[in-house]
Write a protein that holds these residues in place. Structure first.
Motif, short mmCIF file in Angstrom:
data_model
loop_
_atom_site.label_atom_id
_atom_site.label_comp_id
_atom_site.label_asym_id
_atom_site.label_seq_id
_atom_site.Cartn_x
_atom_site.Cartn_y
_atom_site.Cartn_z
N VAL A 167 -2.63 -0.99 1.01
CA VAL A 167 -2.04 -0.97 2.35
C VAL A 167 -2.63 -2.12 3.16
O VAL A 167 -3.84 -2.15 3.43
CB VAL A 167 -2.29 0.37 3.06
CG1 VAL A 167 -1.72 0.35 4.47
CG2 VAL A 167 -1.69 1.51 2.26
N GLU A 168 -1.77 -3.04 3.56
CA GLU A 168 -2.22 -4.26 4.23
C GLU A 168 -1.92 -4.25 5.73
O GLU A 168 -2.62 -4.88 6.52
CB GLU A 168 -1.56 -5.48 3.58
CG GLU A 168 -2.25 -6.80 3.87
CD GLU A 168 -1.71 -7.91 2.99
OE1 GLU A 168 -0.49 -8.16 3.04
OE2 GLU A 168 -2.52 -8.51 2.25
N ALA A 169 -0.86 -3.55 6.14
CA ALA A 169 -0.50 -3.49 7.56
C ALA A 169 0.26 -2.21 7.84
O ALA A 169 1.08 -1.76 7.03
CB ALA A 169 0.35 -4.70 7.95
N ILE A 170 -0.04 -1.59 8.99
CA ILE A 170 0.66 -0.39 9.47
C ILE A 170 1.22 -0.72 10.85
O ILE A 170 0.47 -1.00 11.78
CB ILE A 170 -0.29 0.82 9.55
CG1 ILE A 170 -0.87 1.13 8.17
CG2 ILE A 170 0.44 2.03 10.11
CD1 ILE A 170 -1.90 2.25 8.17
N ALA A 207 13.42 -0.77 10.17
CA ALA A 207 12.17 -1.40 10.60
C ALA A 207 11.09 -1.18 9.54
O ALA A 207 11.05 -0.15 8.86
CB ALA A 207 11.72 -0.83 11.93
N VAL A 208 10.19 -2.16 9.40
CA VAL A 208 9.10 -2.08 8.42
C VAL A 208 8.01 -1.17 8.98
O VAL A 208 7.42 -1.45 10.03
CB VAL A 208 8.53 -3.48 8.11
CG1 VAL A 208 7.37 -3.36 7.12
CG2 VAL A 208 9.61 -4.38 7.54
N LEU A 209 7.73 -0.09 8.26
CA LEU A 209 6.70 0.85 8.67
C LEU A 209 5.32 0.41 8.20
O LEU A 209 4.37 0.36 8.98
CB LEU A 209 7.01 2.25 8.11
CG LEU A 209 8.35 2.88 8.51
CD1 LEU A 209 8.56 4.18 7.74
CD2 LEU A 209 8.40 3.12 10.00
N VAL A 210 5.22 0.10 6.91
CA VAL A 210 3.95 -0.25 6.27
C VAL A 210 4.20 -1.41 5.32
O VAL A 210 5.23 -1.46 4.64
CB VAL A 210 3.35 0.96 5.52
CG1 VAL A 210 2.11 0.56 4.72
CG2 VAL A 210 3.01 2.08 6.49
N GLU A 211 3.23 -2.32 5.24
CA GLU A 211 3.28 -3.42 4.27
C GLU A 211 2.17 -3.25 3.25
O GLU A 211 1.01 -2.96 3.60
CB GLU A 211 3.12 -4.76 4.97
CG GLU A 211 4.28 -5.14 5.87
CD GLU A 211 4.11 -6.53 6.45
OE1 GLU A 211 3.66 -7.43 5.70
OE2 GLU A 211 4.41 -6.72 7.64
N GLU A 265 -6.19 1.52 1.88
CA GLU A 265 -5.93 2.46 0.80
C GLU A 265 -4.99 1.84 -0.24
O GLU A 265 -4.19 0.96 0.07
CB GLU A 265 -5.29 3.74 1.35
CG GLU A 265 -6.23 4.61 2.16
CD GLU A 265 -5.58 5.92 2.57
OE1 GLU A 265 -4.48 6.22 2.05
OE2 GLU A 265 -6.17 6.64 3.40
N THR A 266 -5.09 2.35 -1.46
CA THR A 266 -4.18 1.92 -2.51
C THR A 266 -3.10 2.96 -2.68
O THR A 266 -3.38 4.13 -2.96
CB THR A 266 -4.92 1.72 -3.84
OG1 THR A 266 -5.92 0.70 -3.67
CG2 THR A 266 -3.95 1.28 -4.93
#
Length: 355
Positions: free
Chosen positions: A65-68, A80-84, A182-183
Motif C-alpha cells: 500500500v503506497e497511498a490512501i 475515483a482512486v481509493l488506494v494505490e 501494508e502488503t
C-alpha cells in the motif's frame, strides 16, 4: 320605617350573581362538530433503512500500500482512486510483455514473407509439398505466438490497473481496512462503502397482511420531515420466519431520497381498506404536559376542557379513541377558549376574596 333602597353592597352582590348565572359568551368562537369519517384502515409497522449498494472493495493483485486517498466518512465519486499499490513490478511485466509482442510481430512478418516466397515456388513446382507444409506450419505458429504475446500484454496491463483500486460507484466510505506500508494480496479488504442514492426499507410484515401486499395495496413510508412517500417497488420474500411468522418485505425508495440514511428506523403504512372513525381537527386539540384535551361547548354555551385519548393523525384530522362523543361541539381555537374561561372566572374569584 324600612328603607326601600337596598344597600349598595347587596345590590352589587345580586348583580354579580346574575352575571355568574349568565352563560358564557362563547358563540363567537369558531367551533366544529366531532363526527365519524371514513378513514383508511392502515397497519403501522417499523422498518429499517438499508443501502441497496453496500460493497467491500478488495485488492485484486499483490502489492504494498503506497497511498490512501480517502478515509471514513469521505464522499467518493464513481471511478475515483481509493488506494494505490506499489506498481514497480507490474510496470516491468508490462514492459517485458510489450517487448515480447514486438518480437512476435516481427517474427510473424518474417514468417509470412517466407510463406509467400515458398508458396510462389510451390506454384511453379520448384519446391516440394513437404516444404510448403512446413512453411504453412511456421506461419500458424508465428500467428499463435503473436496472439499469446498480445494476451500476455493485456494481462500485464490489467494487473497494472489493479494497483489503482477504484470506487465502483459514488458513495460514502464507512470502513478503511488497510494502512500505509501494508502488503495487500488478492482478496484483501481495502475499503467498505455504501451509496446514499439508492435506498430501501426492510419491514417484517405479519403473514395476515401478505395477501394484501402481494395484491398491490397502498404502501407508504413516513420521512423524518413529516412527508409521506408512496412506494410502488415492493419485494416480498417467498418464505416466513419460523420464530415470528413474519415475511420480510423490501420497499425500494425513489432514487435521490435525501432525508433518510442507512440504519434509521422509520414508520411504514400498509393500507388495507377503510373504516369509520371519530375525528376532530388537529387545531382543536391542546396538549398540556401529559394531558391531551379539547374545549367542548355545551348546549348552554358553556365551555369545558375535556380530556381525550387521541389516535394517529390523518391529514389535518386526529382520531379520537375515547373521551368524546359524535355530535359534540369542540372549539377550533383552544387558546381563545382558555382566555375566555379565565376571563369568566376572574370576577367570581375576586368576589370571594372580598367576602
Amino acid at each position: 320605617m324600612v328603607s326601600r333602597r337596598l344597600p349598595w353592597f347587596l345590590l352589587s352582590l345580586m348583580l354579580a350573581g346574575v352575571a355568574a348565572a349568565e352563560p358564557p359568551r362563547s358563540a363567537t368562537l369558531p367551533t366544529t362538530i366531532a363526527e365519524y369519517r371514513a378513514i383508511p384502515r392502515e397497519y403501522r409497522l417499523d422498518g429499517v433503512v438499508e443501502a441497496i449498494h453496500r460493497t467491500t472493495v478488495s485488492a485484486q493483485t499483490q502489492g504494498q500500500v503506497e497511498a490512501i486517498h480517502y478515509d471514513v466518512d469521505d464522499y467518493v465519486e464513481r471511478g475515483a482512486v481509493l488506494v494505490e499499490l506499489r506498481d514497480t513490478e507490474h510496470r516491468a511485466r508490462v514492459t517485458q510483455a510489450a517487448a515480447d509482442l514486438k518480437s512476435a510481430t516481427a517474427k510473424l512478418e518474417q514468417t509470412r514473407e517466407e510463406y509467400d516466397r515458398i508458396e510462389g515456388l510451390f506454384a511453379k513446382r520448384n519446391v516440394s509439398e513437404s516444404q510448403m507444409d512446413r512453411a504453412a506450419a511456421d506461419l500458424k505458429a508465428a500467428q499463435a505466438a503473436l496472439e499469446s504475446a498480445t494476451a500476455q500484454l493485456e494481462q500485464a496491463q490489467e494487473q497494472l490497473s489493479y494497483t489503482e483500486i477504484r470506487a465502483p460507484y459514488s458513495g460514502i466510505v464507512t470502513h478503511r481496512h488497510v494502512e500505509l506500508g501494508e502488503t495487500a494480496s488478492p482478496g484483501t479488504p481495502v475499503m467498505t462503502g455504501l451509496s446514499l442514492d439508492e435506498l430501501r426499507v426492510v419491514v417484517e410484515v405479519p403473514q395476515s397482511l401478505i395477501p394484501a401486499v402481494r395484491s398491490g395495496t397502498e404502501i407508504h413510508v413516513d420521512l423524518t420531515d413529516g412527508e409521506r412517500l408512496a412506494v410502488s417497488d415492493v419485494t416480498v420474500f417467498p418464505f416466513a420466519d419460523m420464530g415470528s411468522n413474519t415475511f420480510t418485505v423490501r420497499l425500494r425508495l425513489p432514487v435521490g431520497t435525501r432525508s433518510l440514511f442507512p440504519g434509521m428506523y422509520v414508520k411504514t403504512g400498509f393500507v388495507t381498506g377503510e373504516r369509520r372513525e371519530l375525528v376532530v381537527p388537529k387545531a382543536a386539540v391542546v396538549y398540556r404536559s401529559e394531558l391531551t384535551a379539547v374545549y367542548v361547548q355545551g348546549d348552554d354555551g358553556r365551555l369545558a376542557l375535556r380530556q381525550i385519548r387521541a389516535g394517529r393523525t390523518v391529514d389535518d384530522q386526529i382520531l379520537v379513541l375515547a373521551g368524546l362523543e359524535a355530535g359534540e361541539r369542540v372549539v377550533l381555537d383552544p387558546l381563545a377558549a382558555s382566555r375566555q374561561i379565565k376571563a369568566q372566572t376572574a370576577p367570581a374569584t375576586e368576589g370571594h376574596g372580598d367576602d
